[in-house]
Write a protein that holds these residues in place. Structure first.
Motif: not given
Length: 197
Positions: A38-43, A162-164, A139-149, A56-58
């Motif tokens: 679990c790696k990441g940091g504030l965007y 919806d990114n984090y 952290g970018q799994d939902s990029s480019k989707y208006v109605n993201s899951s 990089e948030n994975k």
């Protein structure tokens, strides 16, 4: 009269058999999931040379045993101190930071970034998360989707991209949920390692 009793007995036994069969089929799955990393940091926070990106948030999760989990009915909820974005990047948008909640409505490729699909192609292939398969959340799994899951809220405000990103060296709570029964299958507390380390 005897014929009516036989028909009634058959109907009752059929109802009992069907309801027992339905209960057996709707049991909550059980699985042992471990956190490989679990790696990441504030965007976008801090000096330019040390900034962490959304990619990089994975979180890397491994299915170690138990039942195969159907991707369409398995959800993940992650809570902790983090940040997201409001508005358009480079077009007057702003970062928002605070208590962050990320909700993957399901683990299927539907309404997610194409990189989610390519990163998890082996796991997504048959519609089930099975023993020995990794699932990588980003952290970018939902990029480019208006109605993201993938839904993200910060301090209760869900008006985000919806990114984090989650703060490095902080603790997050990750829950894997069977959405049919609404039961928590796995609950883990994880310390976020800095993506640069």
């Amino acid at each position: 009269m005897l014929l009516i009793l036989i028909v009634l007995a058959g109907a009752i036994s059929g109802i009992i058999f069907n309801s027992v069969g339905e209960d057996a089929n709707s049991q909550t799955p059980m699985a042992r999931i471990t956190v490989e990393s679990c790696k990441g940091g504030l965007y976008g926070v801090g000096p330019t040379t040390k900034r962490v990106t959304l990619e990089e948030n994975k979180i890397v999760l491994m299915h170690e045993g138990g039942d195969a989990l159907p991707l369409s009915t398995t959800s993940i909820k992650i809570s902790g101190y983090g940040n997201s974005y409001q508005g358009d990047v480079g077009n007057g948008g702003t970062r928002v930071e605070g208590d962050t909640e990320v909700f993957y409505e399901n683990l299927s490729p539907e309404k997610k970034n194409n990189t989610y699909v390519s990163r998890n192609s082996a796991t997504l292939e048959d519609g089930f998360w099975t023993i020995g398969e990794k699932l990588i959340l980003c952290g970018q799994d939902s990029s480019k989707y208006v109605n993201s899951s993938v839904k993200v809220s910060v301090d209760g405000d869900s008006n985000t991209s919806d990114n984090y990103g989650f703060k490095a060296d902080s603790e997050i709570l990750l829950r894997i949920i069977d959405s049919k029964s609404r039961n928590i299958l796995v609950e883990k507390r994880i310390i976020v390692q800095h993506a640069g380390k």
